[in-house]
Design a protein around this motif. Structure first.
Motif: not given
Length: 178
Positions: A128-132
């Motif tokens: 899961d990409v929690t920050d970009f």
């Protein structure tokens, strides 16, 4: 006539020693299994991070410009757009519903799109990409420079401590003068 048999005390001692050995062996095996799960989760995060970094770096090196007007800067989820001869290269995120352990989970995936083609997922369904976040670091007349901050988490709907893994990294990309 004397028959050989176990006394009750000998039987109790034997069962006690056997139970201690079995409990130790089960604890040892449980630690090995837990370690294997931790290593697997960490490897999945590292692999996804490597793919993301490689693709952003490669696209940035081949780019003519960073299209800051088309990019979403300084917020999550960010969007990064490079101008390239073969078409603009866009890095963004999209949500996806998956099933993990019988539970429906919504994750955010990092993806890359070149020109008018279809987006390609850069992160797996286990991540899961929690920050970009994309930040413009260009100063004055210098070549355009962006900083990319990414945080990934292993999908863990059951809150299993062995699967509770995260990875954060950042990179900077400068457009080379041609």
């Amino acid at each position: 006539m004397k028959t050989k048999a176990f006394t009750l005390i000998e039987l109790i001692v034997y069962i006690g020693i056997l139970s201690i050995v079995l409990v130790s062996a089960i604890g040892f095996l449980w630690n090995i299994i837990g370690g294997s799960v931790r290593v697997s989760a960490s490897a999945e995060l590292t692999y996804s991070a490597r793919i993301v970094l490689d693709n952003i770096t490669y696209a940035g090196r081949g780019a003519h410009d960073v299209l800051t007007a088309n990019s979403t800067l300084d917020s999550h989820p960010g969007v990064l757009v490079f101008e390239n001869t073969g078409g603009d290269v866009t890095f963004d995120t999209a949500t996806k519903d998956i099933i993990v352990g019988g539970q429906n989970v919504t994750i955010r995936k990092l993806r890359m799109k070149t020109g008018t083609g279809s987006p390609i997922d850069l992160t797996s369904d286990k991540v899961d990409v929690t920050d970009f976040v994309v930040k413009n670091r260009t100063r004055g007349t210098e070549p355009k420079n962006v900083k990319v901050e990414v945080a990934l988490a292993f999908v863990n709907p059951g809150q299993d401590l062995a699967r509770d893994q995260t990875l954060s990294f950042e990179t900077a990309v400068s457009i080379r003068k041609r």
